[in-house]
Design a protein around this motif. Structure first.
Motif, mmCIF file in Angstrom:
data_model
loop_
_atom_site.group_PDB
_atom_site.id
_atom_site.type_symbol
_atom_site.label_atom_id
_atom_site.label_comp_id
_atom_site.label_asym_id
_atom_site.label_seq_id
_atom_site.Cartn_x
_atom_site.Cartn_y
_atom_site.Cartn_z
ATOM 1 N N LYS A 3 2.672 -11.416 -0.076
ATOM 2 C CA LYS A 3 3.561 -10.319 -0.450
ATOM 3 C C LYS A 3 2.768 -9.061 -0.781
ATOM 4 C CE LYS A 3 7.323 -13.252 -2.184
ATOM 5 N NZ LYS A 3 8.140 -13.611 -3.353
ATOM 6 N N VAL A 4 1.641 -9.250 -1.450
ATOM 7 C CA VAL A 4 0.810 -8.093 -1.800
ATOM 8 C C VAL A 4 0.322 -7.390 -0.528
ATOM 9 C CG1 VAL A 4 -1.343 -7.353 -2.854
ATOM 10 C CG2 VAL A 4 0.102 -8.999 -4.031
ATOM 11 N N GLU A 5 -0.151 -8.198 0.448
ATOM 12 C CA GLU A 5 -0.600 -7.600 1.703
ATOM 13 C C GLU A 5 0.539 -6.851 2.391
ATOM 14 O OE1 GLU A 5 -3.527 -7.378 2.940
ATOM 15 O OE2 GLU A 5 -4.487 -8.539 1.346
ATOM 16 N N HIS A 6 1.741 -7.456 2.361
ATOM 17 C CA HIS A 6 2.895 -6.800 2.976
ATOM 18 C C HIS A 6 3.206 -5.474 2.307
ATOM 19 C CE1 HIS A 6 6.676 -6.322 5.070
ATOM 20 N NE2 HIS A 6 7.324 -6.254 3.909
ATOM 21 N N LEU A 7 3.165 -5.483 0.962
ATOM 22 C CA LEU A 7 3.447 -4.244 0.226
ATOM 23 C C LEU A 7 2.380 -3.193 0.521
ATOM 24 C CD1 LEU A 7 4.655 -5.687 -3.197
ATOM 25 C CD2 LEU A 7 6.030 -4.504 -1.506
ATOM 26 N N LYS A 8 1.108 -3.645 0.624
ATOM 27 C CA LYS A 8 0.044 -2.680 0.925
ATOM 28 C C LYS A 8 0.269 -2.030 2.295
ATOM 29 C CE LYS A 8 -4.194 -3.724 0.217
ATOM 30 N NZ LYS A 8 -5.440 -4.502 0.267
ATOM 31 N N GLU A 9 0.624 -2.858 3.287
ATOM 32 C CA GLU A 9 0.874 -2.300 4.609
ATOM 33 C C GLU A 9 2.044 -1.330 4.589
ATOM 34 O OE1 GLU A 9 1.458 -5.588 7.144
ATOM 35 O OE2 GLU A 9 -0.653 -6.283 7.081
ATOM 36 N N LYS A 10 3.110 -1.699 3.855
ATOM 37 C CA LYS A 10 4.273 -0.821 3.778
ATOM 38 C C LYS A 10 3.926 0.486 3.093
ATOM 39 C CE LYS A 10 9.201 -1.019 2.700
ATOM 40 N NZ LYS A 10 10.285 -1.825 2.108
ATOM 41 N N LEU A 11 3.115 0.380 2.022
ATOM 42 C CA LEU A 11 2.703 1.586 1.305
ATOM 43 C C LEU A 11 1.862 2.492 2.201
ATOM 44 C CD1 LEU A 11 2.572 3.121 -1.372
ATOM 45 C CD2 LEU A 11 0.561 1.788 -1.973
ATOM 46 N N LEU A 87 -13.611 -17.641 -8.482
ATOM 47 C CA LEU A 87 -13.663 -16.903 -7.222
ATOM 48 C C LEU A 87 -12.340 -16.225 -6.911
ATOM 49 C CD1 LEU A 87 -15.671 -19.405 -4.979
ATOM 50 C CD2 LEU A 87 -16.455 -17.230 -5.912
ATOM 51 N N GLU A 88 -11.222 -16.953 -7.202
ATOM 52 C CA GLU A 88 -9.919 -16.336 -6.983
ATOM 53 C C GLU A 88 -9.741 -15.119 -7.865
ATOM 54 O OE1 GLU A 88 -7.003 -19.311 -7.554
ATOM 55 O OE2 GLU A 88 -7.508 -20.430 -5.731
ATOM 56 N N MET A 89 -10.225 -15.218 -9.138
ATOM 57 C CA MET A 89 -10.144 -14.064 -10.032
ATOM 58 C C MET A 89 -10.973 -12.904 -9.483
ATOM 59 S SD MET A 89 -8.104 -14.619 -12.512
ATOM 60 C CE MET A 89 -8.608 -13.305 -13.574
ATOM 61 N N ALA A 90 -12.138 -13.239 -8.948
ATOM 62 C CA ALA A 90 -12.976 -12.174 -8.394
ATOM 63 C C ALA A 90 -12.297 -11.510 -7.199
ATOM 64 C CB ALA A 90 -14.325 -12.744 -7.984
ATOM 65 N N GLU A 91 -11.622 -12.343 -6.373
ATOM 66 C CA GLU A 91 -10.899 -11.759 -5.242
ATOM 67 C C GLU A 91 -9.778 -10.857 -5.714
ATOM 68 O OE1 GLU A 91 -9.590 -14.949 -2.861
ATOM 69 O OE2 GLU A 91 -11.600 -15.484 -2.115
ATOM 70 N N LYS A 93 -9.694 -9.279 -8.509
ATOM 71 C CA LYS A 93 -10.341 -8.075 -9.030
ATOM 72 C C LYS A 93 -10.711 -7.124 -7.892
ATOM 73 C CE LYS A 93 -14.214 -6.674 -11.955
ATOM 74 N NZ LYS A 93 -15.374 -7.162 -12.727
ATOM 75 N N GLY A 94 -11.227 -7.693 -6.797
ATOM 76 C CA GLY A 94 -11.563 -6.852 -5.654
ATOM 77 C C GLY A 94 -10.334 -6.178 -5.062
ATOM 78 N N MET A 95 -9.232 -6.952 -4.999
ATOM 79 C CA MET A 95 -7.998 -6.361 -4.481
ATOM 80 C C MET A 95 -7.523 -5.224 -5.369
ATOM 81 S SD MET A 95 -5.962 -9.767 -3.263
ATOM 82 C CE MET A 95 -4.485 -8.821 -3.003
ATOM 83 N N LEU A 101 -8.656 2.353 -5.349
ATOM 84 C CA LEU A 101 -9.270 3.297 -4.425
ATOM 85 C C LEU A 101 -8.233 3.936 -3.508
ATOM 86 C CD1 LEU A 101 -11.844 4.553 -3.324
ATOM 87 C CD2 LEU A 101 -12.091 2.570 -1.816
ATOM 88 N N GLU A 102 -7.288 3.090 -3.028
ATOM 89 C CA GLU A 102 -6.236 3.632 -2.167
ATOM 90 C C GLU A 102 -5.369 4.631 -2.915
ATOM 91 O OE1 GLU A 102 -4.069 0.433 -0.520
ATOM 92 O OE2 GLU A 102 -5.708 -0.292 0.745
ATOM 93 N N VAL A 103 -5.032 4.317 -4.206
ATOM 94 C CA VAL A 103 -4.206 5.244 -4.998
ATOM 95 C C VAL A 103 -4.936 6.561 -5.185
ATOM 96 C CG1 VAL A 103 -3.251 5.621 -7.302
ATOM 97 C CG2 VAL A 103 -2.879 3.448 -6.160
ATOM 98 N N GLN A 104 -6.253 6.472 -5.456
ATOM 99 C CA GLN A 104 -7.029 7.703 -5.627
ATOM 100 C C GLN A 104 -7.037 8.525 -4.336
ATOM 101 O OE1 GLN A 104 -8.267 8.758 -8.457
ATOM 102 N NE2 GLN A 104 -9.035 10.644 -7.520
ATOM 103 N N GLN A 105 -7.193 7.807 -3.204
ATOM 104 C CA GLN A 105 -7.170 8.518 -1.926
ATOM 105 C C GLN A 105 -5.822 9.175 -1.673
ATOM 106 O OE1 GLN A 105 -8.283 5.606 0.961
ATOM 107 N NE2 GLN A 105 -10.474 5.616 0.384
ATOM 108 N N LYS A 106 -4.740 8.449 -1.995
ATOM 109 C CA LYS A 106 -3.399 9.035 -1.832
ATOM 110 C C LYS A 106 -3.261 10.283 -2.696
ATOM 111 C CE LYS A 106 -1.907 5.695 0.788
ATOM 112 N NZ LYS A 106 -1.672 5.887 2.204
#
Length: 724
Positions: A3-11, A87-91, A93-95, A101-106
């Protein structure tokens, strides 16, 4: 995560659409959305910090590791699960960082779009101001023109009866008035068009603003959905961490219980451990001495293997020496058998690869040699190796002297009264003329043979008297011609000797008596200038005829009166050629046809001799008819087959080597020595008397009975006269 990936693509898609609309409109005000995105970014950062704090707490809790426990595997599995959660937490965190970064770019893009929109609005305001000024100017011009028009009409009416000058001024004023009216009409039209453009621009601005508002609402709705999804994911993450922590506590409790049982077992295992330690120490002491034993064993084995290798090498060397000795003995016996049977000896010579062969795959070397046997040659034809065995094979590195050493035994037997024939065979451009004639710096078989004959004659001068005569002829287009005669183009015929011996001779063939090497060189030079050579695609100096050098050696033993007559035929056959390759046309084509016909007749004669047929077709060609004495059994014959090593000539090389093998199997019988006792006739004595310093020609047959001598024209004598 899906769902997160879907929302990112939609955004991302919504942001791209907003950017496109802003680029069309020139920008809009989005500060409110930027503030919302910054607030959301800050909230996500706080959640990330909270997750990191929880992870630190989980890491700080003691897990009570117990090395050596039988449940250590279960504990390791729990640790792996915990690492996986980390590792999942690190992922996650990376997301989150990527989303920040995307919000800053927007946000940066929105600010840039705002600036562009403000610039566009300012430009539009300036344009509107400019159009307003132009509109006001137009209205003022129209008003002024309207204000001036009645006086003009009045003037027009009042000056109707004025002078011609006044009439001219009136017409000019009317023209100016008409021009001003046209300008007013044009200004009105331009004003109308500008008003329409301004109205359409306002409408387009309104539509774009409505679309931007709609996309902004969709962007807000997508952002809200993303926040809800992030919240649900955060709750799922917290719940999974709590469940994993609870399971870890239960499993750690079980591990501690098992650890207590293991400790009790360890107390009972200590005596057994001491026993094993003592055994290990004993084995360790034994192992310390094992490398020394192993090294000694290896040294002894190496010494034995080295001795065995030396013995094998010595045996191999001895066997190789024996093999080579037997090979030489076999070759010697074979040569003796060939001599007794009278077989035609065949040697092959491979010419080097030259620049005329070109470059590329067709110019590669297709001929190889046997390192242990110099009578074997290998040819790679169409990818298949073919081997041939001859009496001797010379590689491209062999010199003229090497080839001559192989044939000089035959040449010296000519002095003893034997007939000897040496002829070169092969395709055009294979090097036949070079082998037989050579160059002035590196002579071939012809000149070396005569030099050898002179040296042998000088050695036997105390006991024997010898006379050496030389004739040269060529067979061109099935016509026999005298290369040393006064008329080289005159046709000669082959006849049987009238003495009933069955030997052949050529009436009218010129003979030159030679007494030195200088005489030989002059005869060769004179004969070579008359020989027919032409340029073809295969050979720049292609021999277009069969050349024969006939050397007759007559000797008498001063003590016994024994007379011997030996004849040496040195034949340079014209090369076989394919008309398509040689490019022969016209007279060259006719020459090639005659050459191939005579060589084909030679093949028929060899086939008949090989199969011991009753009739041998010597008379099918002038070449075979002239070589009948050399091929009919009372002569020692040797053939030098010349071959080309390059790939494009493999077909001709294969044919030449096959023909050489067939020739090698022909048995002619042992050669006959021509010697008789008795006194020589006075005429013969006159012929053997020492001549002057110039060669004396005679228009007599070289093998026919003596019929007197005849002088040659003075021009020929001067040409052959040795230099002072």
């Amino acid at each position: 995560m899906i769902k997160v990936e879907h929302l990112k693509e939609k955004l991302i898609s919504q942001a791209q659409e907003v950017s496109r609309l802003r680029s069309e409109l020139g920008g809009t005000d989005l500060e409110k959305h930027r503030d919302l995105l910054m607030v959301e970014n800050e909230r996500l950062r706080q959640e990330m910090r909270r997750c990191e704090a929880e992870l630190q707490e989980l890491r700080a809790k003691p897990l009570g590791p117990c090395p050596g426990c039988e449940h250590s595997q279960e504990s390791a599995q729990l640790r792996d699960k915990l690492s996986q959660l980390q590792l999942e937490m690190a992922e996650s965190k990376g997301m989150l960082s990527e989303l920040n970064l995307e919000v800053q770019q927007k946000t940066d893009r929105l600010a840039e779009v705002e600036l562009r929109l403000k610039d566009c609005l300012a430009e539009k305001a300036q344009e509107e101001e400019r159009l307003s000024r132009r509109l006001r100017d137009s209205h003022e011009t129209i008003a002024s023109l309207r204000a001036q028009s009645p006086p003009v009409k009045y003037v027009i009416k009042t000056v109707e009866v004025e002078s011609p000058k006044t009439k001219q001024a009136l017409s000019e004023t009317q023209a100016r008035n008409q021009h001003l009216q046209e300008q007013v009409a044009m200004q009105r039209q331009v004003l109308k068009e500008m008003e329409q453009q301004l109205q359409s621009s306002h409408q387009l601005t309104a539509r774009l603003r409505a679309q931007i508002a709609m996309y902004e609402s969709e962007l807000e709705r997508a952002h809200g959905q993303m926040l809800e999804e992030m919240q649900s994911l955060e709750e799922d993450k917290n719940r999974a961490i709590e469940e994993a922590f609870a399971r870890a506590q239960v499993e750690m409790k079980a591990v501690h219980e098992n650890l207590a049982g293991v400790r009790t077992n360890l107390l009972t295992l200590q005596p057994a451990l001491r026993t094993l330690t003592n055994d290990y120490n004993g084995l360790k002491r034994q192992v310390r001495g094992f490398p020394l034993l192993l090294q000694e064993a290896l040294r002894s084995v190496k010494a034995e293997i080295g001795q065995a290798i030396e013995e094998v090498n010595s045996n191999n060397q001895e066997l190789l020496r024996k093999y080579r000795r037997e090979l030489q003995l076999r070759k010697k016996c074979h040569n003796e058998l060939v001599r007794l049977k009278g077989n035609i000896r065949v040697i092959a010579r491979v010419r080097p690869v030259t620049k005329e062969d070109g470059e590329g795959p067709e110019a590669t070397n297709a001929v190889t040699f046997d390192a242990d046997d110099d009578s074997i040659i290998h040819l790679l034809h169409k990818g298949k190796p073919v081997s041939f065995e001859l009496d001797k094979v010379f590689s491209p590195q062999a010199s003229q002297q090497d080839v001559f050493q192989e044939v000089q035994a035959l040449i010296t037997s000519c002095i003893d009264g034997f007939n000897v024939c040496i002829f070169a065979y092969g395709q055009t451009g294979a090097g036949k003329t070079y082998t037989m004639e050579g160059t002035p710096e590196n002579p071939g078989i012809n000149q070396r043979a005569l030099q050898l004959l002179f040296s042998e004659v000088q050695e036997k001068a105390s006991d024997w008297e010898y006379t050496i005569t030389v004739s040269a002829a060529e067979i061109y287009n099935e016509v026999l011609r005298d290369l040393l005669g006064k008329e080289p183009q005159e046709k000669l015929e082959i006849r049987l000797c009238p003495d009933g011996s069955g030997q052949l001779y050529v009436p009218g063939l010129t003979e030159f008596q030679v007494q030195s090497v200088d005489d030989i060189n002059k005869v060769f030079e004179f004969g070579h200038t008359n020989r027919t050579t032409e340029f073809t695609n295969l050979n720049e100096h292609s021999s277009r005829s069969h050349a024969l050098l006939i050397v007759t050696v007559r000797g008498v033993d001063c003590s016994t009166g024994l007379r011997t007559t030996g004849k040496l035929n040195l034949v340079d056959l014209a090369g076989s050629e394919r008309v398509g390759k040689s490019g022969a046309e016209g007279s060259r084509l006719r020459e090639a046809q005659h050459i191939n016909k005579s060589l084909s007749a030679l093949g028929d004669v060899i086939a008949a001799l090989r199969s011991r047929q009753g009739h041998v077709p010597f008379r099918n060609s002038k070449l075979t008819y002239l070589l009948q004495d050399s091929l009919s059994g009372d002569s020692k014959t040797l053939m030098v087959v010349q071959v080309s090593p390059v790939e494009k000539n493999t077909s001709e090389t294969l044919y030449s080597l096959k023909f050489a093998e067939r020739v090698r199997s022909v048995e002619l019988g042992p050669g006959l020595r021509r010697a008789e006792l008795g006194s020589w006739s006075s005429q013969e004595h006159l012929e053997w008397e020492p001549a002057s310093q110039i060669p004396q020609p005679s228009a007599r047959a070289h093998s026919a009975p003596s019929s007197g001598t005849s002088s040659r024209p003075g021009s020929i004598r001067r040409k052959l006269q040795p230099s002072a």
